[in-house]
Design a protein around this motif. Sequence first.
Motif, mmCIF file in Angstrom:
data_model
loop_
_atom_site.group_PDB
_atom_site.id
_atom_site.type_symbol
_atom_site.label_atom_id
_atom_site.label_comp_id
_atom_site.label_asym_id
_atom_site.label_seq_id
_atom_site.Cartn_x
_atom_site.Cartn_y
_atom_site.Cartn_z
ATOM 1 N N ILE A 59 5.099 2.673 -36.994
ATOM 2 C CA ILE A 59 5.895 2.948 -38.196
ATOM 3 C C ILE A 59 6.781 4.173 -37.959
ATOM 4 C CG2 ILE A 59 5.812 3.585 -40.638
ATOM 5 C CD1 ILE A 59 5.002 0.706 -40.144
ATOM 6 N N PHE A 60 6.219 5.214 -37.370
ATOM 7 C CA PHE A 60 6.998 6.416 -37.111
ATOM 8 C C PHE A 60 8.145 6.120 -36.146
ATOM 9 C CE2 PHE A 60 8.071 10.565 -35.382
ATOM 10 C CZ PHE A 60 8.078 11.345 -36.532
ATOM 11 N N LYS A 61 7.858 5.310 -35.139
ATOM 12 C CA LYS A 61 8.896 4.932 -34.174
ATOM 13 C C LYS A 61 10.021 4.173 -34.870
ATOM 14 C CE LYS A 61 9.541 2.734 -29.711
ATOM 15 N NZ LYS A 61 8.933 2.026 -28.594
ATOM 16 N N LEU A 62 9.648 3.296 -35.796
ATOM 17 C CA LEU A 62 10.645 2.543 -36.557
ATOM 18 C C LEU A 62 11.497 3.496 -37.406
ATOM 19 C CD1 LEU A 62 11.801 -0.213 -37.441
ATOM 20 C CD2 LEU A 62 10.067 -0.218 -39.253
ATOM 21 N N VAL A 63 10.850 4.450 -38.065
ATOM 22 C CA VAL A 63 11.575 5.437 -38.869
ATOM 23 C C VAL A 63 12.518 6.230 -37.966
ATOM 24 C CG1 VAL A 63 11.318 7.566 -40.228
ATOM 25 C CG2 VAL A 63 9.836 5.609 -40.686
ATOM 26 N N PHE A 64 12.048 6.611 -36.779
ATOM 27 C CA PHE A 64 12.871 7.362 -35.839
ATOM 28 C C PHE A 64 14.098 6.558 -35.418
ATOM 29 C CE2 PHE A 64 14.132 8.634 -31.565
ATOM 30 C CZ PHE A 64 14.286 10.002 -31.715
ATOM 31 N N GLU A 65 13.863 5.316 -34.991
ATOM 32 C CA GLU A 65 14.956 4.475 -34.511
ATOM 33 C C GLU A 65 15.961 4.161 -35.612
ATOM 34 O OE1 GLU A 65 12.829 1.196 -32.804
ATOM 35 O OE2 GLU A 65 12.402 2.292 -30.951
ATOM 36 N N THR A 66 15.477 4.049 -36.835
ATOM 37 C CA THR A 66 16.345 3.730 -37.957
ATOM 38 C C THR A 66 17.181 4.939 -38.393
ATOM 39 O OG1 THR A 66 14.661 2.194 -38.741
ATOM 40 C CG2 THR A 66 16.371 2.798 -40.312
ATOM 41 N N ASN A 67 16.610 6.139 -38.288
ATOM 42 C CA ASN A 67 17.253 7.297 -38.900
ATOM 43 C C ASN A 67 17.829 8.343 -37.945
ATOM 44 O OD1 ASN A 67 16.764 6.903 -41.869
ATOM 45 N ND2 ASN A 67 14.692 6.675 -41.091
ATOM 46 N N PHE A 68 17.389 8.367 -36.704
ATOM 47 C CA PHE A 68 17.807 9.471 -35.830
ATOM 48 C C PHE A 68 19.325 9.530 -35.652
ATOM 49 C CE2 PHE A 68 18.874 11.428 -31.765
ATOM 50 C CZ PHE A 68 18.314 12.679 -31.951
ATOM 51 N N LYS A 69 19.925 8.407 -35.283
ATOM 52 C CA LYS A 69 21.367 8.394 -35.029
ATOM 53 C C LYS A 69 22.159 8.750 -36.294
ATOM 54 C CE LYS A 69 23.474 5.620 -31.499
ATOM 55 N NZ LYS A 69 23.759 4.312 -30.987
ATOM 56 N N LEU A 70 21.719 8.199 -37.438
ATOM 57 C CA LEU A 70 22.407 8.501 -38.692
ATOM 58 C C LEU A 70 22.298 9.985 -39.042
ATOM 59 C CD1 LEU A 70 21.180 5.425 -40.781
ATOM 60 C CD2 LEU A 70 23.503 5.835 -39.949
ATOM 61 N N LEU A 71 21.100 10.535 -38.872
ATOM 62 C CA LEU A 71 20.885 11.946 -39.180
ATOM 63 C C LEU A 71 21.700 12.832 -38.236
ATOM 64 C CD1 LEU A 71 19.397 14.116 -40.788
ATOM 65 C CD2 LEU A 71 17.509 13.938 -39.154
ATOM 66 N N ARG A 72 21.664 12.520 -36.950
ATOM 67 C CA ARG A 72 22.423 13.297 -35.969
ATOM 68 C C ARG A 72 23.914 13.250 -36.288
ATOM 69 N NH1 ARG A 72 23.059 10.676 -30.582
ATOM 70 N NH2 ARG A 72 24.673 9.744 -31.846
ATOM 71 N N ASN A 73 24.440 12.069 -36.578
ATOM 72 C CA ASN A 73 25.868 11.937 -36.905
ATOM 73 C C ASN A 73 26.226 12.697 -38.177
ATOM 74 O OD1 ASN A 73 26.204 10.397 -34.621
ATOM 75 N ND2 ASN A 73 26.185 8.444 -35.700
ATOM 76 N N PHE A 74 25.344 12.652 -39.159
ATOM 77 C CA PHE A 74 25.550 13.407 -40.395
ATOM 78 C C PHE A 74 25.646 14.901 -40.085
ATOM 79 C CE2 PHE A 74 23.415 15.960 -43.690
ATOM 80 C CZ PHE A 74 24.314 15.793 -44.737
ATOM 81 N N ILE A 132 26.396 16.294 -37.184
ATOM 82 C CA ILE A 132 27.608 16.560 -36.402
ATOM 83 C C ILE A 132 28.797 16.687 -37.343
ATOM 84 C CG2 ILE A 132 29.256 15.561 -34.769
ATOM 85 C CD1 ILE A 132 26.831 14.281 -33.336
ATOM 86 N N TYR A 133 28.885 15.768 -38.298
ATOM 87 C CA TYR A 133 29.981 15.807 -39.263
ATOM 88 C C TYR A 133 29.918 17.087 -40.096
ATOM 89 C CZ TYR A 133 32.740 14.715 -43.390
ATOM 90 O OH TYR A 133 33.633 14.763 -44.408
ATOM 91 N N LYS A 134 28.712 17.453 -40.520
ATOM 92 C CA LYS A 134 28.543 18.599 -41.416
ATOM 93 C C LYS A 134 28.771 19.930 -40.710
ATOM 94 C CE LYS A 134 25.945 19.985 -45.348
ATOM 95 N NZ LYS A 134 27.012 20.047 -46.313
ATOM 96 N N PHE A 135 28.226 20.081 -39.494
ATOM 97 C CA PHE A 135 28.260 21.381 -38.828
ATOM 98 C C PHE A 135 29.127 21.419 -37.569
ATOM 99 C CE2 PHE A 135 24.248 21.261 -41.203
ATOM 100 C CZ PHE A 135 24.499 22.311 -42.070
ATOM 101 N N ARG A 136 29.679 20.289 -37.147
ATOM 102 C CA ARG A 136 30.632 20.193 -36.043
ATOM 103 C C ARG A 136 30.106 20.782 -34.728
ATOM 104 N NH1 ARG A 136 35.686 19.049 -38.803
ATOM 105 N NH2 ARG A 136 35.311 19.427 -40.983
ATOM 106 N N ASP A 137 28.850 20.500 -34.426
ATOM 107 C CA ASP A 137 28.245 20.984 -33.189
ATOM 108 C C ASP A 137 27.238 19.936 -32.730
ATOM 109 O OD1 ASP A 137 26.900 22.261 -31.134
ATOM 110 O OD2 ASP A 137 26.638 24.136 -32.218
ATOM 111 N N VAL A 138 27.600 19.162 -31.699
ATOM 112 C CA VAL A 138 26.793 18.027 -31.246
ATOM 113 C C VAL A 138 25.426 18.485 -30.750
ATOM 114 C CG1 VAL A 138 26.660 16.130 -29.580
ATOM 115 C CG2 VAL A 138 28.835 16.675 -30.673
ATOM 116 N N GLU A 139 25.414 19.506 -29.925
ATOM 117 C CA GLU A 139 24.149 19.969 -29.346
ATOM 118 C C GLU A 139 23.197 20.459 -30.433
ATOM 119 O OE1 GLU A 139 22.964 23.512 -26.361
ATOM 120 O OE2 GLU A 139 24.590 22.209 -25.677
#
Length: 175
Positions: free
Chosen positions: A17-32, A34-41
Amino acid sequence: MNQTDQQNNACLCSEPIFKLVFETNFKLLRNFLIYKFRDVERAEDVAQNAFVKLWENCGILKPEQARSFLYTTAIRLSLNQIKHNKVVANFEIQSKLKTTYSESPEFLMEENELKKRLEKAIHDLPEKQRIVFLMNRFDNQSYADIATALDLSVKAVEKRMHLALLSLRKVVKNV
């Protein structure tokens, strides 16, 4: 807590379940981020840290609360990091200013000697003058406040302060 709630709580802590939550949300959260703070790393670091916090709290959260928790945690972590960076930057600026304006060893020695002489002169003042001087110059109290606190007239406070300053000027004059 009924059995259904216990199963939901246990589900988020289960690896699939945790893996599913990770796969579903990680990219969206990271992109959010990046958009908000403009720093990929930093966005990737914060997103990963948010998932660590989610894992630490998986026992008290339901799977449907995971997304909200992740975004809230990520924003808080980012803001804390920004505050920390400001403190570090201010410290660096202050330390650069201190090194830029560093004085010669002779000046620092003379300054230290004068400070010691002034401290001794203040210590050697008669008690009544010393008390008035310290209350005025170090506690920032007005003559009226000092007069009230010591049960004196304002004129008596002025006289004590005048005598204290005369004594201290002799020390400074000899420098």
